[in-house]
Design a protein around this motif. Structure first.
Motif, PDB file in Angstrom:
ATOM      1  N   VAL A 258     -13.221  22.139   5.626  1.00 46.17           N
ATOM      2  CA  VAL A 258     -12.264  21.745   4.594  1.00 46.17           C
ATOM      3  C   VAL A 258     -12.583  20.316   4.158  1.00 46.17           C
ATOM      4  O   VAL A 258     -13.264  19.582   4.886  1.00 46.17           O
ATOM      5  N   ASN A 259     -12.124  19.931   2.949  1.00 49.39           N
ATOM      6  CA  ASN A 259     -12.318  18.557   2.459  1.00 49.39           C
ATOM      7  C   ASN A 259     -13.797  18.148   2.462  1.00 49.39           C
ATOM      8  O   ASN A 259     -14.215  17.257   3.206  1.00 49.39           O
ATOM      9  N   ARG A 275      -7.619  20.627   1.667  1.00 53.31           N
ATOM     10  CA  ARG A 275      -6.722  21.074   2.734  1.00 53.31           C
ATOM     11  C   ARG A 275      -5.345  21.431   2.178  1.00 53.31           C
ATOM     12  O   ARG A 275      -4.780  20.694   1.379  1.00 53.31           O
ATOM     13  N   LYS A 276      -4.824  22.568   2.604  1.00 50.38           N
ATOM     14  CA  LYS A 276      -3.512  23.028   2.164  1.00 50.38           C
ATOM     15  C   LYS A 276      -2.560  23.053   3.360  1.00 50.38           C
ATOM     16  O   LYS A 276      -2.951  23.476   4.463  1.00 50.38           O
ATOM     17  N   PRO A 277      -1.312  22.639   3.182  1.00 51.23           N
ATOM     18  CA  PRO A 277      -0.366  22.577   4.299  1.00 51.23           C
ATOM     19  C   PRO A 277      -0.105  23.930   4.948  1.00 51.23           C
ATOM     20  O   PRO A 277       0.203  24.004   6.144  1.00 51.23           O
ATOM     21  N   ASP A 278      -0.228  25.018   4.189  1.00 49.43           N
ATOM     22  CA  ASP A 278       0.114  26.342   4.735  1.00 49.43           C
ATOM     23  C   ASP A 278      -1.115  27.111   5.226  1.00 49.43           C
ATOM     24  O   ASP A 278      -1.060  28.332   5.376  1.00 49.43           O
ATOM     25  N   CYS A 279      -2.231  26.383   5.471  1.00 47.66           N
ATOM     26  CA  CYS A 279      -3.438  27.031   5.975  1.00 47.66           C
ATOM     27  C   CYS A 279      -3.968  26.339   7.225  1.00 47.66           C
ATOM     28  O   CYS A 279      -3.744  25.148   7.445  1.00 47.66           O
ATOM     29  N   CYS A 280      -4.677  27.114   8.021  1.00 49.42           N
ATOM     30  CA  CYS A 280      -5.282  26.622   9.254  1.00 49.42           C
ATOM     31  C   CYS A 280      -6.795  26.549   9.060  1.00 49.42           C
ATOM     32  O   CYS A 280      -7.390  27.464   8.486  1.00 49.42           O
ATOM     33  N   TYR A 281      -7.410  25.459   9.535  1.00 49.20           N
ATOM     34  CA  TYR A 281      -8.862  25.286   9.407  1.00 49.20           C
ATOM     35  C   TYR A 281      -9.457  24.897  10.761  1.00 49.20           C
ATOM     36  O   TYR A 281      -8.918  24.040  11.457  1.00 49.20           O
ATOM     37  N   GLY A 291      -9.874  28.664   4.607  1.00 48.57           N
ATOM     38  CA  GLY A 291      -8.949  28.615   5.733  1.00 48.57           C
ATOM     39  C   GLY A 291      -8.242  29.927   6.009  1.00 48.57           C
ATOM     40  O   GLY A 291      -8.555  30.962   5.405  1.00 48.57           O
ATOM     41  N   ARG A 292      -7.276  29.879   6.935  1.00 43.73           N
ATOM     42  CA  ARG A 292      -6.453  31.056   7.266  1.00 43.73           C
ATOM     43  C   ARG A 292      -4.993  30.727   7.020  1.00 43.73           C
ATOM     44  O   ARG A 292      -4.503  29.663   7.439  1.00 43.73           O
ATOM     45  N   PRO A 293      -4.237  31.611   6.356  1.00 43.87           N
ATOM     46  CA  PRO A 293      -2.812  31.354   6.135  1.00 43.87           C
ATOM     47  C   PRO A 293      -2.067  31.229   7.461  1.00 43.87           C
ATOM     48  O   PRO A 293      -2.333  31.975   8.407  1.00 43.87           O
ATOM     49  N   LEU A 294      -1.140  30.303   7.551  1.00 42.28           N
ATOM     50  CA  LEU A 294      -0.363  30.126   8.782  1.00 42.28           C
ATOM     51  C   LEU A 294       0.414  31.391   9.132  1.00 42.28           C
ATOM     52  O   LEU A 294       0.634  31.683  10.305  1.00 42.28           O
ATOM     53  N   PRO A 323       1.849  14.791   5.567  1.00 47.70           N
ATOM     54  CA  PRO A 323       2.294  15.901   4.722  1.00 47.70           C
ATOM     55  C   PRO A 323       1.993  17.270   5.317  1.00 47.70           C
ATOM     56  O   PRO A 323       2.416  18.292   4.769  1.00 47.70           O
ATOM     57  N   TYR A 324       1.285  17.295   6.458  1.00 43.72           N
ATOM     58  CA  TYR A 324       0.887  18.562   7.074  1.00 43.72           C
ATOM     59  C   TYR A 324       1.642  18.842   8.369  1.00 43.72           C
ATOM     60  O   TYR A 324       1.311  19.785   9.086  1.00 43.72           O
ATOM     61  N   SER A 325       2.646  18.034   8.682  1.00 42.97           N
ATOM     62  CA  SER A 325       3.380  18.207   9.928  1.00 42.97           C
ATOM     63  C   SER A 325       4.052  19.577   9.995  1.00 42.97           C
ATOM     64  O   SER A 325       4.610  20.064   9.004  1.00 42.97           O
ATOM     65  N   LEU A 326       3.990  20.198  11.185  1.00 40.63           N
ATOM     66  CA  LEU A 326       4.591  21.522  11.372  1.00 40.63           C
ATOM     67  C   LEU A 326       5.681  21.498  12.445  1.00 40.63           C
ATOM     68  O   LEU A 326       6.003  22.525  13.028  1.00 40.63           O
ATOM     69  N   LEU A 327       6.245  20.354  12.699  1.00 39.86           N
ATOM     70  CA  LEU A 327       7.260  20.251  13.749  1.00 39.86           C
ATOM     71  C   LEU A 327       8.481  21.100  13.442  1.00 39.86           C
ATOM     72  O   LEU A 327       9.090  21.698  14.322  1.00 39.86           O
ATOM     73  N   ASP A 328       8.860  21.194  12.150  1.00 40.24           N
ATOM     74  CA  ASP A 328      10.001  22.041  11.769  1.00 40.24           C
ATOM     75  C   ASP A 328       9.686  23.507  12.032  1.00 40.24           C
ATOM     76  O   ASP A 328      10.526  24.260  12.522  1.00 40.24           O
ATOM     77  N   GLU A 329       8.458  23.906  11.724  1.00 40.37           N
ATOM     78  CA  GLU A 329       8.060  25.283  11.976  1.00 40.37           C
ATOM     79  C   GLU A 329       8.076  25.590  13.473  1.00 40.37           C
ATOM     80  O   GLU A 329       8.449  26.675  13.901  1.00 40.37           O
TER      81      GLU A 329
END
Length: 340
Positions: A258-259, A275-281, A291-294, A323-329
């Motif tokens: 990515v990037n 890089r997208k917040p809803d994808c995994c790399y 990437g892969r969708p979360l 901007p990519y934090s997933l603590l809420d998730e």
């Protein structure tokens, strides 16, 4: 600090040799008698000696300075300066990147020495020294023309080296360093770094370029190459709206596929590799940057992704927010499992 980085950028990769060579050629062309060129091999040996002596001196001097200032004196203060504050490159990889960094530096200096020798011995190039030789509007226009051509070509070379075969056999060497440091700037496979170096030289053989824009942009490119690989929280200046912060390329090393851009983040945005917040790399995802969708991750993979993102320094991003934090998730996942 900026002055030291600019000096390092100017002298580390040997491009200063070509500036001197073109200056000599310009003055000799206007002279009544021009000194005879030594044999190509003798001239090349001389250029190589100068390139290596200066290049390695700057490499160890400047990278050593950053190592001392941040990685030694900055211990215990990583949240203030480090892109990945809780992680350090293992000792054996530190020495590995210095070894390959010296190898890559040797390759770039050899290429620069060849170009300089070619010019000194009267070889063809379209570099000109006098601003008046072509219309002044072209002197202005060539700054963005050279910059866009070089950076866009580098983007595609880099992205292509993330395809399965090229990544496995060449580019994976550079990605041993998940936490890049200044020493890793030239720690690249010789074949790849030669291709990149040659792509930077191409303009001087295609269209007329004044030496100031051409080598000024080379200085800019190598300066940011050092900064982006430093692992240190350096941010782009206000007058650089096109330039990503060092965290952009640090993300590339941390997540791999990515990037791919260097001095323009818009190439990744245009071609869908940002890089997208809803994808995994990571190294197991598509090397083309999708990437892969979360949503497709298992619970365990999601936990690993959350842990990985938590290792990023929020202060390395604009407004000191990740901007990519997933603590809420993560909290939502835990609550859901508890209810079940």
């Amino acid at each position: 600090m900026i002055v030291l980085a600019l000096i390092a950028a100017a002298f580390m990769n040997g491009n200063w040799l070509a500036v001197v060579a073109h200056t000599q050629k310009y003055h000799h062309d206007g002279a009544l008698s021009r000194p005879a060129c030594r044999s190509f091999f003798d001239e090349f040996k001389s250029q190589c000696i100068w390139a290596m002596a200066v290049g390695y001196g700057v490499y160890f001097g400047f990278c050593g300075y950053l190592e001392w200032k941040y990685y030694v004196r900055g211990r215990g203060k990583e949240l203030e300066w480090k892109c990945q504050p809780r992680r350090y490159l293992p000792g054996h990889l530190v020495w590995d990147q210095i070894k390959w960094g010296c190898t890559g530096l040797m390759v770039t200096n050899v290429v620069s020495a060849v170009v300089a020798t070619h010019v000194v011995c009267g070889g063809y190039s379209r570099v000109y020294m006098s601003v008046c030789q072509y219309p002044f509007w072209w002197w202005i226009l060539q700054w963005p023309v050279i910059f866009v051509q070089q950076d866009y070509a580098t983007y595609w070379i880099h992205r292509t080296f993330h395809t399965k075969f090229l990544f496995k056999h060449f580019h994976s060497l550079h990605h041993r360093y998940f936490q890049p440091t200044p020493w890793s700037v030239t720690a690249i496979h010789p074949f790849e770094i030669t291709l990149v170096q040659l792509s930077m030289v191409v303009p001087i053989f295609i269209y007329p370029v004044h030496w100031v824009p051409f080598y000024g942009l080379a200085l800019y490119t190598y300066y940011h190459g050092i900064i982006q690989h430093s692992g240190i929280n350096f941010k782009a200046r206000r007058w650089q709206p096109w330039q990503p912060d060092s965290m952009f390329h640090d993300n590339h090393h941390q997540y791999c596929h990515v990037n791919f851009g260097f001095n323009c983040y818009m190439w990744d945005q245009i071609h869908g590799s940002a890089r997208k917040p809803d994808c995994c790399y990571n190294e197991r995802t598509d090397g083309w940057g999708s990437g892969r969708p979360l949503a497709s991750l298992s619970e365990n993979d999601l936990r690993l992704e959350i842990r990985e993102r938590a290792a990023e320094n929020p202060k390395a991003y604009r407004d000191n927010m990740n901007p990519y934090s997933l603590l809420d998730e993560f909290s939502t996942t835990v609550k859901t499992k508890t209810v079940e």
